[in-house]
Design a protein around this motif. Structure first.
Motif, PDB file in Angstrom:
ATOM      1  N   THR A  96      47.331  52.783  26.837  1.00 59.03           N
ATOM      2  CA  THR A  96      47.216  51.211  27.223  1.00 59.03           C
ATOM      3  C   THR A  96      45.738  51.063  26.559  1.00 59.03           C
ATOM      4  O   THR A  96      44.398  52.133  27.445  1.00 59.03           O
ATOM      5  N   GLN A  97      44.887  50.409  25.890  1.00 59.26           N
ATOM      6  CA  GLN A  97      43.754  50.010  25.272  1.00 59.26           C
ATOM      7  C   GLN A  97      43.375  49.227  26.026  1.00 59.26           C
ATOM      8  O   GLN A  97      43.984  47.526  26.408  1.00 59.26           O
ATOM      9  N   VAL A  98      42.116  49.533  27.088  1.00 58.50           N
ATOM     10  CA  VAL A  98      41.472  48.265  28.004  1.00 58.50           C
ATOM     11  C   VAL A  98      40.345  47.535  27.303  1.00 58.50           C
ATOM     12  O   VAL A  98      38.975  48.599  26.824  1.00 58.50           O
ATOM     13  N   HIS A  99      40.237  46.530  27.508  1.00 60.46           N
ATOM     14  CA  HIS A  99      38.153  45.999  26.577  1.00 60.46           C
ATOM     15  C   HIS A  99      37.734  45.871  27.411  1.00 60.46           C
ATOM     16  O   HIS A  99      38.237  45.339  28.911  1.00 60.46           O
ATOM     17  N   ALA A 100      36.341  45.769  27.233  1.00 57.25           N
ATOM     18  CA  ALA A 100      35.438  44.656  27.523  1.00 57.25           C
ATOM     19  C   ALA A 100      35.740  43.332  28.472  1.00 57.25           C
ATOM     20  O   ALA A 100      36.622  42.550  27.944  1.00 57.25           O
ATOM     21  N   GLY A 101      35.671  43.514  29.335  1.00 57.09           N
ATOM     22  CA  GLY A 101      36.151  41.722  30.500  1.00 57.09           C
ATOM     23  C   GLY A 101      37.609  42.309  30.908  1.00 57.09           C
ATOM     24  O   GLY A 101      37.774  41.694  32.470  1.00 57.09           O
ATOM     25  N   GLU A 102      38.160  43.249  30.833  1.00 59.98           N
ATOM     26  CA  GLU A 102      39.803  43.556  31.468  1.00 59.98           C
ATOM     27  C   GLU A 102      40.213  44.375  32.704  1.00 59.98           C
ATOM     28  O   GLU A 102      39.110  45.121  32.377  1.00 59.98           O
ATOM     29  N   SER A 103      40.654  44.655  33.821  1.00 59.17           N
ATOM     30  CA  SER A 103      40.988  45.383  34.702  1.00 59.17           C
ATOM     31  C   SER A 103      42.336  45.219  34.693  1.00 59.17           C
ATOM     32  O   SER A 103      43.633  45.033  34.709  1.00 59.17           O
ATOM     33  N   TYR A 104      42.450  47.006  35.090  1.00 54.28           N
ATOM     34  CA  TYR A 104      44.211  47.180  34.539  1.00 54.28           C
ATOM     35  C   TYR A 104      44.575  48.312  36.373  1.00 54.28           C
ATOM     36  O   TYR A 104      43.701  48.749  36.335  1.00 54.28           O
ATOM     37  N   LEU A 105      45.196  48.261  36.746  1.00 52.41           N
ATOM     38  CA  LEU A 105      46.078  49.313  37.977  1.00 52.41           C
ATOM     39  C   LEU A 105      47.268  49.995  37.192  1.00 52.41           C
ATOM     40  O   LEU A 105      47.791  50.119  36.585  1.00 52.41           O
ATOM     41  N   VAL A 106      46.202  51.282  37.449  1.00 51.20           N
ATOM     42  CA  VAL A 106      47.526  52.191  36.972  1.00 51.20           C
ATOM     43  C   VAL A 106      47.629  53.490  37.966  1.00 51.20           C
ATOM     44  O   VAL A 106      47.428  53.479  39.443  1.00 51.20           O
ATOM     45  N   ARG A 107      49.045  52.822  38.152  1.00 50.05           N
ATOM     46  CA  ARG A 107      50.084  53.623  39.163  1.00 50.05           C
ATOM     47  C   ARG A 107      50.812  55.003  39.014  1.00 50.05           C
ATOM     48  O   ARG A 107      50.963  55.041  38.254  1.00 50.05           O
ATOM     49  N   VAL A 124      33.902  47.197  32.360  1.00 49.69           N
ATOM     50  CA  VAL A 124      32.409  45.973  31.216  1.00 49.69           C
ATOM     51  C   VAL A 124      31.904  45.687  30.311  1.00 49.69           C
ATOM     52  O   VAL A 124      32.087  45.774  29.495  1.00 49.69           O
ATOM     53  N   SER A 125      32.090  47.363  29.136  1.00 53.67           N
ATOM     54  CA  SER A 125      31.251  47.468  27.313  1.00 53.67           C
ATOM     55  C   SER A 125      32.262  48.309  27.038  1.00 53.67           C
ATOM     56  O   SER A 125      32.789  49.146  27.991  1.00 53.67           O
ATOM     57  N   GLY A 126      32.692  47.695  25.976  1.00 47.36           N
ATOM     58  CA  GLY A 126      33.142  49.305  25.365  1.00 47.36           C
ATOM     59  C   GLY A 126      34.718  48.574  25.581  1.00 47.36           C
ATOM     60  O   GLY A 126      35.224  47.804  25.078  1.00 47.36           O
ATOM     61  N   ASN A 127      35.498  49.933  25.429  1.00 47.25           N
ATOM     62  CA  ASN A 127      36.789  50.209  25.360  1.00 47.25           C
ATOM     63  C   ASN A 127      37.054  51.725  25.912  1.00 47.25           C
ATOM     64  O   ASN A 127      36.606  52.501  26.615  1.00 47.25           O
ATOM     65  N   VAL A 128      38.358  51.342  26.410  1.00 39.23           N
ATOM     66  CA  VAL A 128      38.636  52.866  27.372  1.00 39.23           C
ATOM     67  C   VAL A 128      40.738  52.595  27.526  1.00 39.23           C
ATOM     68  O   VAL A 128      40.594  51.821  27.031  1.00 39.23           O
ATOM     69  N   ALA A 129      41.227  53.657  27.178  1.00 36.77           N
ATOM     70  CA  ALA A 129      42.092  53.839  26.897  1.00 36.77           C
ATOM     71  C   ALA A 129      42.933  54.741  28.161  1.00 36.77           C
ATOM     72  O   ALA A 129      42.652  55.522  28.878  1.00 36.77           O
ATOM     73  N   ILE A 130      43.588  53.962  28.459  1.00 36.41           N
ATOM     74  CA  ILE A 130      44.755  55.067  29.583  1.00 36.41           C
ATOM     75  C   ILE A 130      45.730  55.735  28.714  1.00 36.41           C
ATOM     76  O   ILE A 130      46.471  55.461  28.538  1.00 36.41           O
TER      77      ILE A 130
END
Length: 327
Positions: free
Chosen positions: A223-234, A206-212
């Motif tokens: 993988t760097q995920v930024h605000a507004g992005e969605s990722y599937l982790v399998r 939703v906001s900020g950043n998350v590293a996968i």
């Protein structure tokens, strides 16, 4: 929305549920058979899933009986009809009630033992918000469970099942980590949701950043995920998620907010917040709806649908609801 279930652990095999139903029928028709009772006890003790399936079948039988007691003569009529059935027919009838009408409930709630063994957990339909010692806000959606491991060396949230929303700030101490069965996520000053299914984990920032951090990435990089992005982790890949037709964090405010969502997908989402079966006929499954729906009373939520779509509700019991095309 991307297809996501809410079981972090597969439920008992359907055959186990059928065995529990079979035992219930045999004991019902042979209440004084001591040997049969002993054999049933041995079966229940043979495996944890046997006991869990047995307890759920007993609960469903009791709920069905309570439904029938509100209808004069209904319970006696059912008993009379059951006496005229052979064991095979009776098993088929009871299986239809206990499995077909509540398959989703059985597969989900038989893992309720995790609510007793996890550090934090919610029941079906319950949401919970907690502030952790470091100031992180952790919110649990329906039927979810987490374990916590906070110490000077690490801040770890292990998502056992279900879905969480995390709001974290910048910290000079150990990084904030969220572990799922598919990978390790590192929150960096922001707000993000994590929803775990048996097949994959859906991360939405939703906001900020998350590293996968996934051990299966060939290059070993995060993988760097930024605000507004969605990722599937399998288990084998990390990929951008398809467009999501609902607000991923609205549940934290007790809402489902949709944008052109398929009716079948919408009902699957609502079904996460209530016990029993909720579905629709195939001819209306692709109808689309947009709007803001409140979660505190799912029966009231469902009652709104015929006002906006050409559908009608059919209640077989309190926990078996289907939608059909309006006539």
């Amino acid at each position: 929305m991307t297809s996501m279930g809410n079981a972090a652990r597969p439920g008992p095999d359907p055959q186990v549920v059928k065995q529990a139903i079979s035992w219930a029928l045999r004991l019902r028709n042979n209440r004084s058979n001591v040997r049969l009772h002993a054999q049933c006890e041995q079966w229940r003790e043979a495996h944890q899933d046997h006991e869990l399936a047995w307890q759920r079948v007993q609960a469903l039988q009791q709920e069905l009986s309570s439904q029938l007691t509100s209808i004069p003569g209904a319970h006696r009529a059912l008993e009379t009809s059951a006496q005229g059935l052979g064991r095979r027919q009776a098993l088929k009838m009871l299986s239809g009630v206990l499995i077909a009408s509540s398959a989703a409930w059985v597969s989900r709630d038989l893992t309720g033992w995790q609510r007793w063994t996890s550090d934090l957990a919610t029941a079906t339909g319950e949401r919970r918000s907690i502030q952790l010692p470091d100031g992180t806000r952790l919110q649990l959606n329906t039927d979810s469970a987490v374990d916590l491991d906070f110490n000077p060396q690490q801040r770890l949230i292990k998502l056992v099942r279900g879905e969480i929303l995390v709001t974290c700030g910048t910290s000079t101490s150990a990084p904030l980590l969220v572990q799922t069965r598919h990978g390790l996520l590192e929150g960096i000053d922001g707000r993000f949701s994590v929803r775990q299914d048996a097949e994959c984990t859906l991360l939405s920032v939703v906001s900020g950043n998350v590293a996968i951090h996934s051990p299966h990435q060939a290059d070993g990089l995060s993988t760097q995920v930024h605000a507004g992005e969605s990722y599937l982790v399998r288990q084998t890949e990390v990929v951008p998620a398809p467009p999501i037709n609902m607000d991923v964090g609205a549940w934290a405010d007790g809402l489902i907010v949709t944008r052109g969502m398929r009716l079948a997908d919408f009902l699957a989402e609502v079904g996460r917040y209530r016990h029993g079966y909720l579905g629709c006929s195939s001819e209306i499954a692709d109808l689309r709806l947009s709007g803001v729906f409140r979660l505190e009373d799912t029966d009231k939520l469902l009652a709104v649908l015929p006002q906006t779509l050409p559908v009608q509700l059919r209640y077989r019991t309190r926990w078996w609801v289907s939608l059909e095309r309006a006539v």
